[in-house]
Design an enzyme around this catalytic site. Structure first.
Site, short mmCIF file in Angstrom:
data_model
loop_
_atom_site.label_atom_id
_atom_site.label_comp_id
_atom_site.label_asym_id
_atom_site.label_seq_id
_atom_site.Cartn_x
_atom_site.Cartn_y
_atom_site.Cartn_z
N LYS A 9 0.51 -1.12 -0.23
CA LYS A 9 0.28 -0.05 0.45
C LYS A 9 0.90 1.21 0.57
O LYS A 9 0.05 2.55 -0.62
CB LYS A 9 -0.51 -0.29 0.92
CG LYS A 9 -2.00 -1.07 1.40
CD LYS A 9 -2.97 -0.99 2.49
CE LYS A 9 -3.43 -2.20 2.44
NZ LYS A 9 -4.70 -1.63 3.47
N CYS A 10 2.31 1.14 0.21
CA CYS A 10 2.74 2.07 0.06
C CYS A 10 3.29 2.53 -1.14
O CYS A 10 4.37 1.56 -1.60
CB CYS A 10 3.34 2.08 1.27
SG CYS A 10 5.30 3.03 1.47
N SER A 11 3.85 3.69 -1.43
CA SER A 11 3.96 3.72 -3.25
C SER A 11 5.66 4.04 -2.66
O SER A 11 6.34 3.63 -3.56
CB SER A 11 3.09 5.79 -3.35
OG SER A 11 4.52 6.43 -2.09
N ARG A 14 6.40 0.02 -3.00
CA ARG A 14 6.44 -0.43 -3.80
C ARG A 14 7.13 0.08 -4.93
O ARG A 14 7.89 -0.67 -6.34
CB ARG A 14 4.54 -0.30 -5.14
CG ARG A 14 3.60 0.11 -3.93
CD ARG A 14 2.52 -0.25 -5.15
NE ARG A 14 2.66 1.16 -5.49
CZ ARG A 14 1.51 1.63 -4.51
NH1 ARG A 14 0.79 1.49 -3.44
NH2 ARG A 14 1.23 3.18 -4.53
#
Length: 114
Positions: A9-11, A14
Site C-alpha cells: 500500500k506504500c508508494s 512499491r
C-alpha cells in the site's frame, strides 16, 4: 539473497520493489504486515540497519501520535510497540547479507548491493 520488507500500500515500498525487480537478482518479499516479525527478527534487523529502535519508527503515524509520542520509552518498549503495530515500521527495508537499509530514496538499494 536480497530481502525486501514490503508494504504494497506504500508508494515508496512499491518503488523499492520495482527497483529490485529490475536488477534480475534473486530476492524474497516479506510482507511484514501480513507476516509480522518476531522480536528476535526485529532485533536482528535493527543490528543490520545499525539503528536504534526509535529511528525505525514512523513517528507521523496516528498510532504513534495517539499512543506513544508523549511517553518516555526505552528501546525494549519501542521494540514492543513496533511488534504490536508493525505499521509503525519504516519502509521499505532492504536486506543483503549482514547489512540493511531503509530504501529512501530508492537509490540506496544500489549502494547496498554495491
Amino acid at each position: 539473497m536480497i530481502t525486501i520488507y514490503h508494504n504494497p500500500k506504500c508508494s515508496k515500498s512499491r518503488a523499492g520493489l520495482c527497483e529490485i525487480e529490475t536488477l534480475n537478482l534473486p530476492f524474497t518479499i516479506r510482507r511484514y504486515l501480513d507476516h509480522p516479525l518476531t522480536k528476535e527478527e526485529l532485533v536482528a534487523l535493527l543490528e543490520k540497519l545499525q539503528m536504534k529502535p526509535i529511528e525505525l519508527v514512523r513517528t507521523k503515524e496516528a498510532i504513534w501520535k495517539e499512543q506513544y509520542r508523549e511517553k518516555e520509552m526505552n528501546d525494549d518498549e519501542i521494540i514492543d510497540a513496533l511488534l504490536t503495530h508493525p505499521k509503525l515500521i519504516e519502509r521499505p527495508i532492504v536486506v543483503f547479507g549482514d547489512k540493511a537499509i531503509i530504501a529512501r530514496p530508492i537509490e540506496k538499494i544500489n549502494d547496498l548491493l554495491g
